[in-house]
Design a protein around this motif. Structure first.
Motif, PDB file in Angstrom:
ATOM      1  N   ARG A  43       0.840  -1.182   0.000  1.00 34.08           N
ATOM      2  CA  ARG A  43       0.000   0.000   0.000  1.00 34.08           C
ATOM      3  C   ARG A  43       0.877   1.234   0.000  1.00 34.08           C
ATOM      4  O   ARG A  43       1.834   1.322   0.752  1.00 34.08           O
ATOM      5  CB  ARG A  43      -0.878   0.037   1.247  1.00 34.08           C
ATOM      6  N   CYS A  44       0.549   2.157  -0.870  1.00 37.57           N
ATOM      7  CA  CYS A  44       1.253   3.423  -0.865  1.00 37.57           C
ATOM      8  C   CYS A  44       0.338   4.481  -1.471  1.00 37.57           C
ATOM      9  O   CYS A  44      -0.652   4.166  -2.113  1.00 37.57           O
ATOM     10  CB  CYS A  44       2.567   3.349  -1.630  1.00 37.57           C
ATOM     11  N   MET A  45       0.673   5.688  -1.203  1.00 36.36           N
ATOM     12  CA  MET A  45      -0.082   6.797  -1.765  1.00 36.36           C
ATOM     13  C   MET A  45       0.912   7.655  -2.514  1.00 36.36           C
ATOM     14  O   MET A  45       2.009   7.895  -2.032  1.00 36.36           O
ATOM     15  CB  MET A  45      -0.735   7.612  -0.644  1.00 36.36           C
ATOM     16  N   PHE A  46       0.516   8.067  -3.705  1.00 35.41           N
ATOM     17  CA  PHE A  46       1.382   9.002  -4.407  1.00 35.41           C
ATOM     18  C   PHE A  46       0.538  10.120  -4.975  1.00 35.41           C
ATOM     19  O   PHE A  46      -0.629   9.950  -5.261  1.00 35.41           O
ATOM     20  CB  PHE A  46       2.239   8.314  -5.471  1.00 35.41           C
ATOM     21  N   ILE A  47       1.161  11.240  -5.069  1.00 32.74           N
ATOM     22  CA  ILE A  47       0.517  12.419  -5.628  1.00 32.74           C
ATOM     23  C   ILE A  47       1.305  12.777  -6.872  1.00 32.74           C
ATOM     24  O   ILE A  47       2.528  12.883  -6.833  1.00 32.74           O
ATOM     25  CB  ILE A  47       0.518  13.580  -4.612  1.00 32.74           C
ATOM     26  N   ALA A  48       0.591  12.932  -7.972  1.00 33.59           N
ATOM     27  CA  ALA A  48       1.267  13.209  -9.234  1.00 33.59           C
ATOM     28  C   ALA A  48       0.761  14.516  -9.815  1.00 33.59           C
ATOM     29  O   ALA A  48      -0.419  14.813  -9.739  1.00 33.59           O
ATOM     30  CB  ALA A  48       1.008  12.072 -10.217  1.00 33.59           C
ATOM     31  N   ARG A  49       1.674  15.270 -10.365  1.00 36.63           N
ATOM     32  CA  ARG A  49       1.316  16.464 -11.135  1.00 36.63           C
ATOM     33  C   ARG A  49       1.644  16.116 -12.574  1.00 36.63           C
ATOM     34  O   ARG A  49       2.798  15.839 -12.911  1.00 36.63           O
ATOM     35  CB  ARG A  49       2.122  17.668 -10.683  1.00 36.63           C
ATOM     36  N   VAL A  50       0.624  16.085 -13.413  1.00 36.57           N
ATOM     37  CA  VAL A  50       0.809  15.705 -14.798  1.00 36.57           C
ATOM     38  C   VAL A  50       0.969  16.972 -15.624  1.00 36.57           C
ATOM     39  O   VAL A  50       0.087  17.827 -15.633  1.00 36.57           O
ATOM     40  CB  VAL A  50      -0.394  14.863 -15.302  1.00 36.57           C
ATOM     41  N   LYS A  51       2.120  17.092 -16.280  1.00 31.62           N
ATOM     42  CA  LYS A  51       2.383  18.264 -17.113  1.00 31.62           C
ATOM     43  C   LYS A  51       1.854  18.003 -18.517  1.00 31.62           C
ATOM     44  O   LYS A  51       1.850  16.879 -18.986  1.00 31.62           O
ATOM     45  CB  LYS A  51       3.876  18.554 -17.161  1.00 31.62           C
ATOM     46  N   GLY A  52       1.437  19.046 -19.160  1.00 39.30           N
ATOM     47  CA  GLY A  52       0.948  18.907 -20.526  1.00 39.30           C
ATOM     48  C   GLY A  52      -0.537  18.601 -20.534  1.00 39.30           C
ATOM     49  O   GLY A  52      -1.298  19.127 -19.731  1.00 39.30           O
ATOM     50  N   GLU A  65      -6.032   6.176 -18.009  1.00 37.15           N
ATOM     51  CA  GLU A  65      -4.797   6.298 -18.790  1.00 37.15           C
ATOM     52  C   GLU A  65      -3.574   6.178 -17.881  1.00 37.15           C
ATOM     53  O   GLU A  65      -2.577   5.545 -18.238  1.00 37.15           O
ATOM     54  CB  GLU A  65      -4.758   7.646 -19.520  1.00 37.15           C
ATOM     55  N   MET A  66      -3.659   6.776 -16.694  1.00 37.22           N
ATOM     56  CA  MET A  66      -2.557   6.693 -15.731  1.00 37.22           C
ATOM     57  C   MET A  66      -2.333   5.235 -15.325  1.00 37.22           C
ATOM     58  O   MET A  66      -1.195   4.752 -15.305  1.00 37.22           O
ATOM     59  CB  MET A  66      -2.854   7.552 -14.500  1.00 37.22           C
ATOM     60  N   GLN A  67      -3.420   4.524 -15.025  1.00 35.95           N
ATOM     61  CA  GLN A  67      -3.308   3.108 -14.650  1.00 35.95           C
ATOM     62  C   GLN A  67      -2.696   2.292 -15.789  1.00 35.95           C
ATOM     63  O   GLN A  67      -1.832   1.446 -15.552  1.00 35.95           O
ATOM     64  CB  GLN A  67      -4.678   2.528 -14.283  1.00 35.95           C
ATOM     65  N   ASN A  68      -3.149   2.539 -17.025  1.00 32.70           N
ATOM     66  CA  ASN A  68      -2.626   1.796 -18.178  1.00 32.70           C
ATOM     67  C   ASN A  68      -1.141   2.058 -18.383  1.00 32.70           C
ATOM     68  O   ASN A  68      -0.372   1.146 -18.680  1.00 32.70           O
ATOM     69  CB  ASN A  68      -3.412   2.134 -19.443  1.00 32.70           C
ATOM     70  N   ASN A  69      -0.719   3.312 -18.219  1.00 33.58           N
ATOM     71  CA  ASN A  69       0.705   3.641 -18.361  1.00 33.58           C
ATOM     72  C   ASN A  69       1.533   2.966 -17.274  1.00 33.58           C
ATOM     73  O   ASN A  69       2.631   2.477 -17.543  1.00 33.58           O
ATOM     74  CB  ASN A  69       0.909   5.150 -18.347  1.00 33.58           C
ATOM     75  N   GLY A 108       4.736  -2.468 -15.491  1.00 32.68           N
ATOM     76  CA  GLY A 108       4.668  -3.619 -14.597  1.00 32.68           C
ATOM     77  C   GLY A 108       4.118  -3.281 -13.228  1.00 32.68           C
ATOM     78  O   GLY A 108       4.268  -4.050 -12.291  1.00 32.68           O
ATOM     79  N   ILE A 109       3.477  -2.136 -13.105  1.00 30.94           N
ATOM     80  CA  ILE A 109       2.918  -1.705 -11.828  1.00 30.94           C
ATOM     81  C   ILE A 109       1.398  -1.734 -11.926  1.00 30.94           C
ATOM     82  O   ILE A 109       0.812  -0.965 -12.685  1.00 30.94           O
ATOM     83  CB  ILE A 109       3.387  -0.277 -11.449  1.00 30.94           C
ATOM     84  N   GLU A 110       0.784  -2.657 -11.214  1.00 32.09           N
ATOM     85  CA  GLU A 110      -0.679  -2.739 -11.191  1.00 32.09           C
ATOM     86  C   GLU A 110      -1.165  -1.918 -10.016  1.00 32.09           C
ATOM     87  O   GLU A 110      -0.704  -2.088  -8.887  1.00 32.09           O
ATOM     88  CB  GLU A 110      -1.131  -4.189 -11.033  1.00 32.09           C
ATOM     89  N   VAL A 111      -2.080  -0.991 -10.280  1.00 29.99           N
ATOM     90  CA  VAL A 111      -2.605  -0.139  -9.222  1.00 29.99           C
ATOM     91  C   VAL A 111      -4.115  -0.225  -9.185  1.00 29.99           C
ATOM     92  O   VAL A 111      -4.761  -0.528 -10.184  1.00 29.99           O
ATOM     93  CB  VAL A 111      -2.176   1.342  -9.387  1.00 29.99           C
ATOM     94  N   GLU A 112      -4.635   0.034  -8.027  1.00 31.20           N
ATOM     95  CA  GLU A 112      -6.072   0.131  -7.830  1.00 31.20           C
ATOM     96  C   GLU A 112      -6.342   1.536  -7.318  1.00 31.20           C
ATOM     97  O   GLU A 112      -5.746   1.966  -6.338  1.00 31.20           O
ATOM     98  CB  GLU A 112      -6.543  -0.901  -6.791  1.00 31.20           C
ATOM     99  N   THR A 113      -7.186   2.263  -7.998  1.00 32.98           N
ATOM    100  CA  THR A 113      -7.519   3.607  -7.565  1.00 32.98           C
ATOM    101  C   THR A 113      -8.572   3.510  -6.485  1.00 32.98           C
ATOM    102  O   THR A 113      -9.653   2.961  -6.716  1.00 32.98           O
ATOM    103  CB  THR A 113      -8.043   4.462  -8.745  1.00 32.98           C
ATOM    104  N   ILE A 114      -8.258   4.003  -5.315  1.00 32.99           N
ATOM    105  CA  ILE A 114      -9.184   3.984  -4.192  1.00 32.99           C
ATOM    106  C   ILE A 114      -9.905   5.316  -4.085  1.00 32.99           C
ATOM    107  O   ILE A 114     -11.099   5.372  -3.871  1.00 32.99           O
ATOM    108  CB  ILE A 114      -8.452   3.640  -2.878  1.00 32.99           C
ATOM    109  N   GLU A 115      -9.174   6.393  -4.256  1.00 31.63           N
ATOM    110  CA  GLU A 115      -9.766   7.725  -4.163  1.00 31.63           C
ATOM    111  C   GLU A 115      -8.924   8.665  -5.001  1.00 31.63           C
ATOM    112  O   GLU A 115      -7.702   8.566  -5.038  1.00 31.63           O
ATOM    113  CB  GLU A 115      -9.782   8.183  -2.712  1.00 31.63           C
TER     114      GLU A 115
END
Length: 176
Positions: free
Chosen positions: A139-148, A155-159, A164-171
Motif C-alpha cells: 500500500r502506498c499513496m502518491f501524488i502526481a502532477r501531470v504536465k501537458g 490512462e494513468m493506470q494503463n501507463n 509492470g505496476i498494477e494499481v487500484e484507484t481507491i480515491e
C-alpha cells in the motif's frame, strides 16, 4: 464462548481488508480476556488502531464520524489532537491492557507498535482466510502532477501497467 458474527462496524471491515485480519477472531479472544464484550467505542478504537492510522486520524474519525481529507490532516485541529491524547490514555486502561494480557506482556510495559500487534494476531490464528492465491500487496499513496495534456485515471493506470505496476484507484483528489 459466544461467536461474534459479522464485523460490527466499518472500521472492523477496513482492518480486515487492510491487514488480512479476522476481526471476529480478535474480538472473541479479547472478550475472553476482558470476560465480557468490548464496548462499541473500544471496538471502533481497536479497529482503527489495527488499520495503522495515526493518533490524530483515529481521533478525527471517532469524533467526526468520517475520514479526514488531506487538508484536514494537514491543519490538525488542536481540539481533535487533544481528544486523541485523551482517547489514547483512556484506552491504555482498557483495550491496550487486554491486548497486553493476550500477548503475555507485563501491564507496566508499553504496548508494541500496532504493526507488531497485527502480526501477532495473524500469527496466533486470527488471519483472515483468503480463497484466492495470496499476492503481495504494497500500500502506498502518491501524488502526481501531470504536465501537458490532462490524463484520466484510466490512462494513468494503463501507463503504470506497461511498467509492470498494477494499481487500484481507491480515491482521487483533484486540484484543478
Amino acid at each position: 464462548m459466544t461467536k461474534i458474527s459479522n464485523p460490527p462496524c466499518l472500521e472492523c471491515q477496513e482492518a480486515e481488508q487492510r491487514e488480512n485480519l479476522d476481526i471476529n477472531c480478535i474480538l472473541n479472544k479479547l472478550k475472553s480476556v476482558k470476560q465480557s464484550q468490548l464496548s462499541s467505542r473500544e471496538i471502533s478504537y481497536l479497529c482503527l488502531c489495527l488499520c495503522l492510522l495515526s493518533r490524530y486520524e483515529k481521533a478525527f474519525r471517532m469524533v467526526k464520524y468520517k475520514t479526514p481529507t488531506i487538508e484536514e490532516l494537514k491543519s490538525k485541529d488542536p481540539e481533535i489532537s487533544q481528544k486523541g491524547e485523551n482517547m489514547s490514555a483512556d484506552m491504555s486502561k482498557t483495550v491496550h491492557l487486554y491486548i497486553k494480557q493476550m500477548m503475555g506482556i507485563d501491564e507496566e510495559k508499553r504496548l508494541p507498535p500496532w504493526s507488531k500487534v497485527c502480526s501477532f494476531m495473524r500469527d496466533t490464528g486470527c488471519k483472515k482466510n483468503q480463497q484466492s492465491p495470496q499476492v503481495e500487496i504494497q500500500r502506498c499513496m502518491f501524488i502526481a502532477r501531470v504536465k501537458g495534456n490532462k490524463i484520466s485515471d484510466i490512462e494513468m493506470q494503463n501507463n503504470l501497467k506497461k511498467l509492470g505496476i498494477e494499481v487500484e484507484t481507491i480515491e482521487i483528489l483533484r486540484n484543478e
